[in-house]
Design a protein around this motif. Structure first.
Motif, PDB file in Angstrom:
ATOM      1  N   ALA A   1       0.830  -1.197   0.000  1.00  0.00           N
ATOM      2  CA  ALA A   1       0.000   0.000   0.000  1.00  0.00           C
ATOM      3  C   ALA A   1       0.864   1.247   0.000  1.00  0.00           C
ATOM      4  O   ALA A   1       1.999   1.246   0.495  1.00  0.00           O
ATOM      5  CB  ALA A   1      -0.929   0.008   1.214  1.00  0.00           C
ATOM      6  N   SER A   2       0.322   2.330  -0.554  1.00  0.00           N
ATOM      7  CA  SER A   2       0.985   3.627  -0.504  1.00  0.00           C
ATOM      8  C   SER A   2       0.873   4.191   0.911  1.00  0.00           C
ATOM      9  O   SER A   2       0.168   3.648   1.769  1.00  0.00           O
ATOM     10  CB  SER A   2       0.350   4.577  -1.516  1.00  0.00           C
ATOM     11  OG  SER A   2      -1.032   4.756  -1.223  1.00  0.00           O
TER      12      SER A   2
ATOM     13  N   TYR B   1      -0.372   6.132   3.990  1.00  0.00           N
ATOM     14  CA  TYR B   1      -1.766   6.391   4.347  1.00  0.00           C
ATOM     15  C   TYR B   1      -1.919   7.743   5.024  1.00  0.00           C
ATOM     16  O   TYR B   1      -1.143   8.090   5.919  1.00  0.00           O
ATOM     17  CB  TYR B   1      -2.278   5.295   5.276  1.00  0.00           C
ATOM     18  CG  TYR B   1      -3.586   5.653   5.954  1.00  0.00           C
ATOM     19  CD1 TYR B   1      -4.763   5.749   5.212  1.00  0.00           C
ATOM     20  CD2 TYR B   1      -3.634   5.926   7.315  1.00  0.00           C
ATOM     21  CE1 TYR B   1      -5.956   6.091   5.826  1.00  0.00           C
ATOM     22  CE2 TYR B   1      -4.819   6.272   7.929  1.00  0.00           C
ATOM     23  CZ  TYR B   1      -5.977   6.355   7.183  1.00  0.00           C
ATOM     24  OH  TYR B   1      -7.161   6.710   7.786  1.00  0.00           O
ATOM     25  N   GLN B   2      -2.938   8.463   4.601  1.00  0.00           N
ATOM     26  CA  GLN B   2      -3.306   9.725   5.233  1.00  0.00           C
ATOM     27  C   GLN B   2      -4.806   9.911   5.070  1.00  0.00           C
ATOM     28  O   GLN B   2      -5.315   9.869   3.941  1.00  0.00           O
ATOM     29  CB  GLN B   2      -2.566  10.898   4.583  1.00  0.00           C
ATOM     30  CG  GLN B   2      -2.869  12.255   5.195  1.00  0.00           C
ATOM     31  CD  GLN B   2      -2.353  12.409   6.617  1.00  0.00           C
ATOM     32  OE1 GLN B   2      -1.293  11.890   6.956  1.00  0.00           O
ATOM     33  NE2 GLN B   2      -3.118  13.107   7.443  1.00  0.00           N
TER      34      GLN B   2
ATOM     35  N   LEU C   1      -5.607   6.202  -1.340  1.00  0.00           N
ATOM     36  CA  LEU C   1      -4.765   5.090  -0.948  1.00  0.00           C
ATOM     37  C   LEU C   1      -4.694   4.097  -2.101  1.00  0.00           C
ATOM     38  O   LEU C   1      -5.726   3.709  -2.652  1.00  0.00           O
ATOM     39  CB  LEU C   1      -5.330   4.390   0.294  1.00  0.00           C
ATOM     40  CG  LEU C   1      -4.480   3.260   0.876  1.00  0.00           C
ATOM     41  CD1 LEU C   1      -3.201   3.815   1.505  1.00  0.00           C
ATOM     42  CD2 LEU C   1      -5.276   2.469   1.917  1.00  0.00           C
TER      43      LEU C   1
ATOM     44  N   VAL D   1      -3.467   0.303  -3.433  1.00  0.00           N
ATOM     45  CA  VAL D   1      -3.194  -1.025  -2.887  1.00  0.00           C
ATOM     46  C   VAL D   1      -3.013  -2.024  -4.027  1.00  0.00           C
ATOM     47  O   VAL D   1      -3.762  -1.996  -5.013  1.00  0.00           O
ATOM     48  CB  VAL D   1      -4.345  -1.504  -1.968  1.00  0.00           C
ATOM     49  CG1 VAL D   1      -4.017  -2.865  -1.362  1.00  0.00           C
ATOM     50  CG2 VAL D   1      -4.631  -0.483  -0.883  1.00  0.00           C
TER      51      VAL D   1
ATOM     52  N   TRP E   1     -10.909  -1.594   3.392  1.00  0.00           N
ATOM     53  CA  TRP E   1     -10.243  -0.985   4.529  1.00  0.00           C
ATOM     54  C   TRP E   1     -11.188  -1.057   5.721  1.00  0.00           C
ATOM     55  O   TRP E   1     -12.405  -1.152   5.573  1.00  0.00           O
ATOM     56  CB  TRP E   1      -9.812   0.450   4.250  1.00  0.00           C
ATOM     57  CG  TRP E   1     -10.906   1.479   4.159  1.00  0.00           C
ATOM     58  CD1 TRP E   1     -11.652   1.798   3.062  1.00  0.00           C
ATOM     59  CD2 TRP E   1     -11.378   2.326   5.214  1.00  0.00           C
ATOM     60  NE1 TRP E   1     -12.552   2.787   3.355  1.00  0.00           N
ATOM     61  CE2 TRP E   1     -12.402   3.144   4.665  1.00  0.00           C
ATOM     62  CE3 TRP E   1     -11.030   2.488   6.557  1.00  0.00           C
ATOM     63  CZ2 TRP E   1     -13.086   4.091   5.435  1.00  0.00           C
ATOM     64  CZ3 TRP E   1     -11.709   3.438   7.316  1.00  0.00           C
ATOM     65  CH2 TRP E   1     -12.718   4.213   6.758  1.00  0.00           C
TER      66      TRP E   1
ATOM     67  N   SER F   1      -7.559   1.710  -5.955  1.00  0.00           N
ATOM     68  CA  SER F   1      -7.425   2.997  -5.271  1.00  0.00           C
ATOM     69  C   SER F   1      -8.755   3.459  -4.706  1.00  0.00           C
ATOM     70  O   SER F   1      -9.816   3.175  -5.261  1.00  0.00           O
ATOM     71  CB  SER F   1      -6.889   4.062  -6.234  1.00  0.00           C
ATOM     72  OG  SER F   1      -5.642   3.687  -6.775  1.00  0.00           O
TER      73      SER F   1
ATOM     74  N   ILE G   1      -9.739   7.741   1.021  1.00  0.00           N
ATOM     75  CA  ILE G   1     -10.211   7.387   2.352  1.00  0.00           C
ATOM     76  C   ILE G   1     -10.808   8.643   2.997  1.00  0.00           C
ATOM     77  O   ILE G   1     -10.205   9.714   2.931  1.00  0.00           O
ATOM     78  CB  ILE G   1      -9.057   6.834   3.215  1.00  0.00           C
ATOM     79  CG1 ILE G   1      -8.365   5.672   2.488  1.00  0.00           C
ATOM     80  CG2 ILE G   1      -9.593   6.381   4.570  1.00  0.00           C
ATOM     81  CD1 ILE G   1      -9.250   4.492   2.170  1.00  0.00           C
TER      82      ILE G   1
ATOM     83  N   HIS H   1      -5.016   5.369  11.845  1.00  0.00           N
ATOM     84  CA  HIS H   1      -4.491   4.069  11.412  1.00  0.00           C
ATOM     85  C   HIS H   1      -5.668   3.236  10.936  1.00  0.00           C
ATOM     86  O   HIS H   1      -6.734   3.245  11.546  1.00  0.00           O
ATOM     87  CB  HIS H   1      -3.780   3.350  12.564  1.00  0.00           C
ATOM     88  CG  HIS H   1      -2.796   4.202  13.284  1.00  0.00           C
ATOM     89  ND1 HIS H   1      -1.553   4.477  12.772  1.00  0.00           N
ATOM     90  CD2 HIS H   1      -2.879   4.862  14.460  1.00  0.00           C
ATOM     91  CE1 HIS H   1      -0.902   5.264  13.614  1.00  0.00           C
ATOM     92  NE2 HIS H   1      -1.681   5.520  14.644  1.00  0.00           N
TER      93      HIS H   1
ATOM     94  N   LEU I   1      -6.062  -3.077   6.342  1.00  0.00           N
ATOM     95  CA  LEU I   1      -6.389  -3.518   4.990  1.00  0.00           C
ATOM     96  C   LEU I   1      -6.665  -5.013   5.017  1.00  0.00           C
ATOM     97  O   LEU I   1      -5.899  -5.796   5.592  1.00  0.00           O
ATOM     98  CB  LEU I   1      -5.234  -3.221   4.032  1.00  0.00           C
ATOM     99  CG  LEU I   1      -4.908  -1.749   3.806  1.00  0.00           C
ATOM    100  CD1 LEU I   1      -3.691  -1.613   2.904  1.00  0.00           C
ATOM    101  CD2 LEU I   1      -6.103  -1.012   3.212  1.00  0.00           C
TER     102      LEU I   1
END
Length: 284
Positions: free
Chosen positions: A49-50, A52-53, A58, A60, A82, A117, A120, A127, A130
């Motif tokens: 995964a890239s 996360y923010q 995101l 995956v 997610w 993608s 989110i 946090h 996945l």
């Protein structure tokens, strides 16, 4: 399904948790379930995964292996969701990240899904977990998200936080009942072992140290920190999720470039049958 590929045209898909350690030695072909104790169940290497923010996109990808006996490509159905940090998963359609058909050759073939993608929501927690599933009409995944026991499922479920010596750290996560009947579960908080720390060190590019400090776990925020493994019993209705709170306090300073970890495990009431897990990393 045996290691030597049988004369069977059905696929035998797995989202692998570990690679082959060397020539002639099999990696994760899905035959060893529940996951062995030296495998970190909340950190599947087959899910990438890239960064996360919350509020951002995101990306995956999921790696899939096929240990079936067919000589032709077979279409793996790969789905990713997610979820809030959790030790037991009740999937929600609005948390779907994506679905892809992935052609994978048999007899040990490997393939990686196209990128899936999703943006989110900004309201998501700092946090997330996945969950990935691979399935096929002749090799169906179980209906319950069960990464520990079902080779078709996998998870990445890791919360990392900065920690200061003597300052408590608090985290909320969900315990969930994925079954169709009410059930009682144990939620266990314990320091991560040597193998888990080694694997986390590879992932985080940091030096691991054993956890020294106090732990607490409760259904409310009235956390009583104590030494050693902490356990609570939780009664959940079918499909219910409930917020659980954990508190941690380090005994000393980790130092820059070092980390320690605690893992949360959800089991059935008798302590058997691990359903899911969550890793909590404290960085110096």
């Amino acid at each position: 399904m045996p290691e030597e590929f049988p004369n069977d045209s059905r696929p035998h898909f797995v989202i692998p948790y570990w690679d082959s350690p060397g020539p002639g030695v099999s990696g994760d072909n899905g035959n060893i379930r529940p996951l062995p104790g030296n495998i970190v169940s909340y950190l599947c290497g087959g899910i990438k995964a890239s960064a996360y923010q919350p509020g951002e996109r995101l990306d995956v990808t999921v790696e899939v292996h096929n240990h079936g006996g067919a000589n032709t490509l077979q279409q793996a159905q790969v789905t990713v969701w997610w979820a809030d940090p959790a030790t037991g998963f009740v999937l929600s359609p609005d948390r779907l990240i994506g679905f892809q058909m992935v052609p994978v050759s048999g007899r040990g073939g490997k393939a990686t899904s196209p990128t899936m993608s999703k943006e989110i929501p900004v309201s998501a927690p700092p946090h997330i977990c996945l969950l990935a599933r691979v399935s096929h009409q002749f090799d169906r995944a179980g209906n319950i998200a069960d990464p520990v026991n079902d080779r078709h499922w996998a998870q990445r479920n890791l919360a990392a936080m900065q920690a200061q010596p003597g300052v408590p750290v608090k985290l909320a996560f969900n315990a969930g009942n994925p079954f169709k009947n009410d059930a009682t579960f144990l939620i266990i908080a314990r320091p991560s072992g040597e193998e888990s720390l080694r694997r986390l060190g590879e992932e985080l590019h940091a030096e691991p140290v054993f956890f020294e400090g106090l732990l607490a776990i409760a259904e409310n925020e009235d956390l009583q920190l104590e030494a050693g493994v902490r356990t609570i019993r939780v009664d959940l209705q079918a499909g219910e999720q409930r917020n659980i709170h954990i508190g941690l306090r380090l005994a000393g300073d980790l130092g820059r470039g070092r980390f320690t970890a605690v893992e949360l495990i959800q089991t059935l009431d008798d302590g058997e049958g691990v359903l899911g897990s969550l890793g909590v990393v404290l960085r110096g």
